[in-house]
Design a protein around this motif. Sequence first.
Motif, mmCIF file in Angstrom:
data_model
loop_
_atom_site.group_PDB
_atom_site.id
_atom_site.type_symbol
_atom_site.label_atom_id
_atom_site.label_comp_id
_atom_site.label_asym_id
_atom_site.label_seq_id
_atom_site.Cartn_x
_atom_site.Cartn_y
_atom_site.Cartn_z
ATOM 1 N N GLY A 1 0.803 -1.220 0.000
ATOM 2 C CA GLY A 1 0.000 0.000 0.000
ATOM 3 C C GLY A 1 0.830 1.261 0.000
ATOM 4 N N CYS A 2 2.057 1.192 -0.505
ATOM 5 C CA CYS A 2 2.933 2.361 -0.479
ATOM 6 C C CYS A 2 4.010 2.215 -1.540
ATOM 7 C CB CYS A 2 3.575 2.536 0.905
ATOM 8 S SG CYS A 2 4.512 1.090 1.448
ATOM 9 N N VAL A 3 4.650 3.329 -1.858
ATOM 10 C CA VAL A 3 5.761 3.370 -2.806
ATOM 11 C C VAL A 3 6.891 4.185 -2.188
ATOM 12 C CG1 VAL A 3 4.354 3.092 -4.883
ATOM 13 C CG2 VAL A 3 4.713 5.377 -3.953
ATOM 14 N N ASN A 4 8.110 4.003 -2.718
ATOM 15 C CA ASN A 4 9.279 4.685 -2.160
ATOM 16 C C ASN A 4 9.920 5.660 -3.139
ATOM 17 O OD1 ASN A 4 9.369 3.388 0.445
ATOM 18 N ND2 ASN A 4 10.035 1.532 -0.596
ATOM 19 N N THR A 5 9.200 6.035 -4.193
ATOM 20 C CA THR A 5 9.803 6.896 -5.211
ATOM 21 C C THR A 5 9.850 8.362 -4.789
ATOM 22 O OG1 THR A 5 7.630 7.108 -6.280
ATOM 23 C CG2 THR A 5 9.087 5.351 -7.053
ATOM 24 N N LEU A 6 8.924 8.788 -3.931
ATOM 25 C CA LEU A 6 8.866 10.186 -3.477
ATOM 26 C C LEU A 6 8.751 11.158 -4.656
ATOM 27 C CD1 LEU A 6 11.529 10.168 -0.607
ATOM 28 C CD2 LEU A 6 9.049 9.966 -0.417
ATOM 29 N N ARG A 7 7.971 10.773 -5.670
ATOM 30 C CA ARG A 7 7.785 11.621 -6.853
ATOM 31 C C ARG A 7 6.315 11.967 -7.065
ATOM 32 N NH1 ARG A 7 10.925 8.272 -11.407
ATOM 33 N NH2 ARG A 7 9.430 6.728 -10.618
ATOM 34 N N GLY A 8 5.508 11.949 -6.022
ATOM 35 C CA GLY A 8 4.097 12.247 -6.165
ATOM 36 C C GLY A 8 3.337 11.157 -6.885
ATOM 37 N N GLU A 9 3.829 9.921 -6.799
ATOM 38 C CA GLU A 9 3.216 8.818 -7.526
ATOM 39 C C GLU A 9 1.810 8.525 -7.037
ATOM 40 O OE1 GLU A 9 4.498 4.269 -8.885
ATOM 41 O OE2 GLU A 9 5.814 5.524 -7.655
ATOM 42 N N CYS A 10 1.546 8.756 -5.750
ATOM 43 C CA CYS A 10 0.221 8.452 -5.201
ATOM 44 C C CYS A 10 -0.843 9.415 -5.739
ATOM 45 C CB CYS A 10 0.269 8.507 -3.674
ATOM 46 S SG CYS A 10 1.118 7.089 -2.933
ATOM 47 N N ARG A 11 -0.484 10.633 -5.985
ATOM 48 C CA ARG A 11 -1.458 11.577 -6.567
ATOM 49 C C ARG A 11 -1.795 11.185 -7.999
ATOM 50 N NH1 ARG A 11 -2.694 15.688 -3.332
ATOM 51 N NH2 ARG A 11 -1.271 16.187 -1.610
ATOM 52 N N ASP A 12 -0.808 10.719 -8.745
ATOM 53 C CA ASP A 12 -1.092 10.217 -10.087
ATOM 54 C C ASP A 12 -1.966 8.970 -10.028
ATOM 55 O OD1 ASP A 12 0.507 12.247 -11.050
ATOM 56 O OD2 ASP A 12 2.308 10.992 -11.178
ATOM 57 N N PHE A 13 -1.722 8.127 -9.042
ATOM 58 C CA PHE A 13 -2.538 6.923 -8.877
ATOM 59 C C PHE A 13 -3.983 7.292 -8.557
ATOM 60 C CE2 PHE A 13 -4.143 3.490 -6.106
ATOM 61 C CZ PHE A 13 -4.070 2.434 -7.003
ATOM 62 N N LEU A 14 -4.185 8.288 -7.714
ATOM 63 C CA LEU A 14 -5.541 8.736 -7.394
ATOM 64 C C LEU A 14 -6.230 9.302 -8.630
ATOM 65 C CD1 LEU A 14 -7.793 9.410 -5.359
ATOM 66 C CD2 LEU A 14 -6.593 11.562 -4.876
ATOM 67 N N ALA A 15 -5.504 10.053 -9.452
ATOM 68 C CA ALA A 15 -6.105 10.645 -10.645
ATOM 69 C C ALA A 15 -6.518 9.587 -11.660
ATOM 70 C CB ALA A 15 -5.140 11.639 -11.273
ATOM 71 N N SER A 16 -5.748 8.514 -11.780
ATOM 72 C CA SER A 16 -6.044 7.497 -12.800
ATOM 73 C C SER A 16 -6.968 6.396 -12.296
ATOM 74 C CB SER A 16 -4.732 6.882 -13.296
ATOM 75 O OG SER A 16 -4.026 6.278 -12.226
ATOM 76 N N HIS A 17 -7.004 6.160 -10.987
ATOM 77 C CA HIS A 17 -7.794 5.049 -10.456
ATOM 78 C C HIS A 17 -8.922 5.499 -9.517
ATOM 79 C CE1 HIS A 17 -4.114 3.098 -11.784
ATOM 80 N NE2 HIS A 17 -4.692 1.930 -11.676
ATOM 81 N N GLY A 18 -9.017 6.793 -9.249
ATOM 82 C CA GLY A 18 -9.954 7.247 -8.227
ATOM 83 C C GLY A 18 -11.254 7.839 -8.729
ATOM 84 N N ARG A 19 -11.540 7.794 -10.032
ATOM 85 C CA ARG A 19 -12.802 8.352 -10.529
ATOM 86 C C ARG A 19 -13.947 7.387 -10.187
ATOM 87 N NH1 ARG A 19 -9.518 8.667 -15.053
ATOM 88 N NH2 ARG A 19 -10.814 7.097 -16.091
ATOM 89 N N ASP A 20 -14.905 7.875 -9.400
ATOM 90 C CA ASP A 20 -15.984 7.009 -8.921
ATOM 91 C C ASP A 20 -17.326 7.270 -9.605
ATOM 92 O OD1 ASP A 20 -16.533 9.470 -7.874
ATOM 93 O OD2 ASP A 20 -16.432 8.865 -5.764
ATOM 94 N N GLY A 21 -17.338 8.016 -10.694
ATOM 95 C CA GLY A 21 -18.576 8.235 -11.442
ATOM 96 C C GLY A 21 -19.396 9.414 -10.975
ATOM 97 N N ALA A 22 -18.866 10.243 -10.081
ATOM 98 C CA ALA A 22 -19.619 11.409 -9.622
ATOM 99 C C ALA A 22 -19.776 12.416 -10.751
ATOM 100 C CB ALA A 22 -18.899 12.050 -8.433
ATOM 101 N N ASN A 23 -20.893 13.146 -10.712
ATOM 102 C CA ASN A 23 -21.181 14.196 -11.691
ATOM 103 C C ASN A 23 -21.191 13.672 -13.126
ATOM 104 O OD1 ASN A 23 -21.270 16.178 -9.635
ATOM 105 N ND2 ASN A 23 -19.038 16.352 -9.692
ATOM 106 N N GLN A 24 -21.799 12.531 -13.313
ATOM 107 C CA GLN A 24 -21.972 11.963 -14.651
ATOM 108 C C GLN A 24 -20.653 11.757 -15.375
ATOM 109 O OE1 GLN A 24 -24.732 10.836 -15.913
ATOM 110 N NE2 GLN A 24 -26.256 11.631 -14.479
ATOM 111 N N THR A 25 -19.646 11.346 -14.634
ATOM 112 C CA THR A 25 -18.356 11.032 -15.247
ATOM 113 C C THR A 25 -18.151 9.520 -15.250
ATOM 114 O OG1 THR A 25 -17.222 11.292 -13.121
ATOM 115 C CG2 THR A 25 -17.333 13.223 -14.563
ATOM 116 N N ALA A 26 -17.234 9.064 -16.066
ATOM 117 C CA ALA A 26 -16.975 7.633 -16.167
ATOM 118 C C ALA A 26 -16.199 7.144 -14.949
ATOM 119 C CB ALA A 26 -16.191 7.333 -17.441
ATOM 120 N N GLN A 27 -16.523 5.941 -14.511
ATOM 121 C CA GLN A 27 -15.786 5.323 -13.421
ATOM 122 C C GLN A 27 -14.451 4.778 -13.933
ATOM 123 O OE1 GLN A 27 -19.153 2.638 -12.465
ATOM 124 N NE2 GLN A 27 -18.924 3.353 -10.355
#
Length: 580
Positions: A335-361
């Motif tokens: 549940g973690c990474v050691n790159t310290l390059r903001g990788e988790c924010r990129d992961f949230l942007a690509s995997h965190g869309r839950d379909g709110a506001n008529q957007t694709a999941q």
Amino acid sequence: MGRREPPRTLMEQNRRLCGAICLCQLTAVLSSVSLIYLSVAVYMPSHRAFHSGFAATPVMCQTQRTNDVNNCNWASCGEWCLTKTTGFCPQMHVAVRQNATDLLLSNCSSLSNVSCPPADPTSVKRYNCNQGSECDELHGVFNCSLGHCGNYSERFLCHYKADGVVLNTEKDNMKLNGFFECNRSICTKIKRPFSCDRYCPKITTTSMNVFLMYEDSLFTGECREAFALNQARGGEPGVPVEPTEVWHEDRSGGALLASCLSVVRVGNNSLRATDCLNGTVLDEKLIPQPYMNFTTFWSLYGGSSRPLDPEGRFLPPQRALTIYNHSRLYINLEGCVNTLRGECRDFLASHGRDGANQTAQSRFPCYYHPDDSFMAIARFDLDKTLRELLIATVVPTVLFVVSFVTLVCITKYVTVDDAGRMQCTLCSALCGGCGGGAGRQDDSDGPGPESLLMNSKHQRSSHGGLPGAPPGAPPATAPGLDLAMDSPLIIPVRLSVSAPASAPTSAPASAESVRRAEAAALSAVQATGREAVYVELSDPAGLGAAAELARAARAKQVGPDKAAEDFGSSGVDTITTKPG
């Protein structure tokens, strides 16, 4: 007057030995530290991966809910594995299902791609109503905070009823907090919650009979037929099949609608789609002509009740493929990474869309445990884990062993004499005295006589007395020359020249004699590879014989003791070797 020890200069350490010691020490320290760090970063995660029980074949995950909280007890992704996640703390929950159907659509024309990406409310144009008449010409829905208002109407079509307090932007600018409907400088507050649709391009529907959704885009076209390349088997992994016709424009009785992971054009008249599900056939009479918007399409797609394949083998509904309805999503087993390059924010942007506001999941490959629905992971590759484990184990271990063994050998076979010179006894044994600064050097490599440090003084003869003196007699007082020489590159040479008894006591050794004696002794040292050479001459005229002796020793590669036997009649009384 007794003999006084001449001053000695500390010679330069052997650079190769010093460099080898420093390099081995550095390598040993770094490799040992690496082994300690890698035990947490590689070894323990690898052991856990090999014993985790997760299936190595990827399935499909679809994000159901995303939360971004602070100070949470778990997170889908943490930026550093050695500390507990704090601050940024995304939590994602997904539905896990088997892969759906891959499609090939052929004989297509009028292919087009329409995209409707999510609108960013923070990017709308903003107005500062606290500055004079800047807000005198407002029109639409605005989100305000202390007189600073953003124009939502330029990005969204909102459905609302303005029935709150009426404010003037010039007089009541600091009271502008919340959503308002503004007409010029008069704004009416919207008290109740309302909904908004983002503006999207129109979808051309004329002669279109295929509508394939992927992410926030829609691929449309007029196609002749569609073929399935694999067959679903409910909660079990699907199997590949020969291209099987699943839809035909004449025999299916309507337009094909489906949701896919990706859609790409193949050539000029074909489409290739992956992981397509929820396939349905819609009567073409229900599709508005010549255009429709995304809201209308979503309504038509969601309201269609005629499945493409009633048996659920091709383009099945999502519920038929579901393995787990609700699981936590982690980026990997830790549940973690050691790159310290903001990788988790990129992961949230690509995997965190839950379909709110008529957007694709978000939809993506993932890995699951067949007997545990607690978690699903996005990254799991046992082959890559094995490669990383081998590299992280072999490289630092080999470096540590080699450097440690080298240091042990250096400790055993390298010595330091009283003068501070480093000597490699093993090297001397293997190559005849070539290590530790005692190796042979030719005349071109060593310094000339001019580079030697010389201290001269008159004293007694170093061999105790003059020729012919009786045993036990006191040492003679004939003047002589005692020359001590040290070089930063050549090991020390001690040379003593004294006059015979028949020589005048006041005759000092000439500078030419000193120079020749110095060169002869230095040549003898370079030729023999001895630690030190002590040359005693009873006749200054015999200096030429000493030079011949040095040349013979260099040519024959023999010690000066042996060479002295060859020149016993050359006026040389004694030539001996002593340790430095």
